[in-house]
Design a protein around this motif. Structure first.
Motif, short mmCIF file in Angstrom:
data_model
loop_
_atom_site.label_atom_id
_atom_site.label_comp_id
_atom_site.label_asym_id
_atom_site.label_seq_id
_atom_site.Cartn_x
_atom_site.Cartn_y
_atom_site.Cartn_z
N LEU A 35 58.75 72.21 59.85
CA LEU A 35 58.09 71.80 58.71
C LEU A 35 57.72 72.77 57.77
CD1 LEU A 35 54.60 72.17 58.78
CD2 LEU A 35 54.85 70.67 60.68
N ILE A 36 57.74 72.64 56.56
CA ILE A 36 57.48 73.60 55.51
C ILE A 36 56.24 72.81 54.42
CG2 ILE A 36 59.62 74.72 55.21
CD1 ILE A 36 60.06 72.72 52.83
N ASN A 37 55.26 73.69 53.98
CA ASN A 37 54.48 73.38 53.12
C ASN A 37 54.93 73.02 51.78
OD1 ASN A 37 52.62 74.04 55.12
ND2 ASN A 37 51.74 75.71 54.26
N ASP B 60 50.09 70.32 50.12
CA ASP B 60 49.56 70.97 51.58
C ASP B 60 50.11 72.46 51.41
OD1 ASP B 60 52.25 70.82 52.07
OD2 ASP B 60 52.04 69.34 53.67
N GLN C 202 49.52 76.49 51.51
CA GLN C 202 48.35 77.35 52.48
C GLN C 202 47.22 77.37 51.65
OE1 GLN C 202 50.02 80.49 55.10
NE2 GLN C 202 48.85 81.87 53.72
N SER D 266 42.31 74.03 59.76
CA SER D 266 43.28 74.19 60.57
C SER D 266 43.17 73.67 61.95
CB SER D 266 44.07 75.35 60.41
OG SER D 266 43.25 76.24 61.02
N LEU E 43 48.99 73.70 66.23
CA LEU E 43 50.05 72.71 66.45
C LEU E 43 50.76 72.89 67.94
CD1 LEU E 43 51.76 73.24 62.89
CD2 LEU E 43 50.29 71.65 63.59
N THR F 275 56.43 72.68 67.48
CA THR F 275 56.25 72.47 66.04
C THR F 275 56.22 73.77 65.49
OG1 THR F 275 54.97 70.47 66.13
CG2 THR F 275 54.94 71.52 64.09
N HIS F 276 57.28 74.17 64.46
CA HIS F 276 57.77 75.38 63.95
C HIS F 276 57.34 75.02 62.54
CE1 HIS F 276 59.60 76.32 67.85
NE2 HIS F 276 60.37 75.02 67.64
N ARG F 277 56.32 75.92 61.91
CA ARG F 277 56.08 75.83 60.45
C ARG F 277 56.77 77.11 59.96
NH1 ARG F 277 51.80 73.35 57.92
NH2 ARG F 277 50.45 73.43 59.74
N SER G 65 57.68 79.96 57.31
CA SER G 65 57.06 80.96 56.68
C SER G 65 56.64 80.51 55.17
CB SER G 65 57.54 82.35 56.72
OG SER G 65 57.04 83.39 55.81
N GLY H 11 58.01 77.64 52.92
CA GLY H 11 56.99 76.66 52.37
C GLY H 11 56.25 77.39 51.16
#
Length: 407
Positions: free
Chosen positions: A86-88, A92, A94, A100, A103, A107-109, A111, A131
């Motif tokens: 996922l990306i912001n 949403d 940062q 927060s 996760l 799940t990989h958010r 950078s 993101g």
């Protein structure tokens, strides 16, 4: 599976008149239920990974319940061994989310500082993306995206308006050729709420659209894209409908309809058709009556029209959100003194050009009911544009009644 713009716990606008009914509560939970449908679809379709291209949330959480719900959904996929990337997005970013929660490991958010690449060797998948660190990202992020990893399926993720789309706020603007120039097999895009392919062919880029329509302008089916692709191959996209409630515009032309009853029957048939197409979802309908015909004279009783159409919608299993009456009598039926009808039109035009005068006329009503009308989302007696529209609507209704009753 590619999805975006979940906007969890974002309220569906236009439901205030339903109050605290069971139906209203169900519709207000639609974004969560659509998210559950997404997770079900990922598992049921045997997807290898889920990509969420921004705006999972609709801004800062009121409390931790929104984040906790999302983490529970991710945990379901963790139990199935399915990775999530996922990306912001702008909602949403940062800087927008002050709370927060941890996760799950699947799940990989990606950078928010620079584009990065995550590789899943077991799947032969490389995911590239960045993101939003802040809400308003106005620069093109794509030129800094990493080179493709040879021999793998390369997927880019970006929350963007793409140049040339003036219907959405401009964030991370880029050109379609920027996206295809990365050489990735697929680019998963977010931010635009309509499902749309931006680049076709060898290097496909597409918006999945949002998961659940949230107001009357977000009409029709909503959901995600199932993407089938192999290294060096062309992505095949399968749209999935995952929404829970569906906004629909029902337009009925009264030309050729003899009277109000025929108009009501035509609306009922159109709403039933939309409900059949959307089943098992709830349809939230806006009805627009337009055109010229003898039935216009019978449509001037606003309360009767609303009641008849509410009953027709309920019988079809739909909710009536708004009615627009833009009908008029046929030109050859106007048996009214031309000077009188001209005077009516002139008076209406004068009022439409002078909302201050309408506010003056409406002041007693505003003092008595104005606040409650505004809170219910029904009418703002201080909105000049709305008051001008009411003057024009009153003109059409009065002329229709005059024509229907004869001189």
């Amino acid at each position: 599976m590619h999805a975006a713009d979940l906007h969890l716990d974002s309220p569906l606008r236009g439901l205030s008149r339903l109050g605290d009914s069971e139906l209203a509560g169900s519709l207000r939970a639609a974004t969560r239920r659509a998210c559950e449908n997404l997770v079900d679809a990922v598992v049921d379709r045997g997807a290898d990974a889920l990509l969420l291209a921004g705006d999972v949330y609709d801004g800062d959480w009121k409390d931790y319940a929104t984040g906790a719900f999302f983490v529970r959904q991710l945990a379901r996929l963790h139990d199935e061994g399915i990775p999530v990337f996922l990306i912001n997005g702008n909602h949403d970013a940062q800087s927008e989310i002050t709370r927060s929660l941890r996760l799950p490991p699947n799940t990989h958010r990606l950078s928010v500082d620079a584009p990065e690449t995550r590789v899943v060797d077991d799947l032969g998948l490389a995911v590239h993306g960045q993101g939003f660190a802040r809400r308003a990202v106005c620069e093109n992020l794509v030129p800094a995206y990493p080179d493709r990893v040879p021999g793998l399926v390369n997927v880019g993720m970006l929350h963007t308006s793409v140049q040339g789309d003036d219907r959405h706020d401009t964030y991370a603007p880029c050109r379609p050729e920027d996206l295809s120039g990365c050489g990735y097999e697929y680019f998963a895009l977010g931010h635009v709420h309509e499902q749309r392919v931006v680049c076709d062919g060898q290097h496909t880029a597409a918006f999945s659209g949002n998961l659940q329509g949230r107001h009357p302008q977000e009409r029709g089916p909503k959901g995600a894209l199932l993407v089938d692709v192999e290294p060096g191959g062309q992505a095949a996209l399968t749209p999935l409908e995952l929404d829970v409630a569906r906004w629909e515009l029902v337009e009925v032309d009264i030309a050729g309809l003899a009277d109000a009853d025929e108009v009501f029957d035509a609306v009922a048939a159109a709403v039933r058709e939309r409900c059949g197409q959307a089943a098992p979802r709830t349809v939230v309908a806006q009805v627009t009556l337009h055109g010229a015909g003898p039935a216009a004279a019978g449509l001037t009783d606003t309360e009767r029209v609303r009641t008849e159409l509410e009953l027709a919608a309920a019988n079809a299993g739909a909710v009536l959100e708004k009615i627009r009456n833009r009908t008029r009598p046929p030109s050859d039926a106007l048996a009214v003194d031309p000077e009188l009808s001209a005077a009516v039109s002139a008076a209406a035009a004068g009022l439409a050009a002078d909302p201050g005068r309408i506010r003056e006329l409406a002041a007693p009503l505003d003092r008595e009911l104005g606040r409650r009308l505004r809170e219910a989302g029904l009418l703002d007696l201080r909105d000049d544009e709305r008051l001008a529209a009411l003057a024009r609507q009153a003109e059409q209704q009065l002329l229709a009644r005059m024509a229907g009753e004869g001189s």
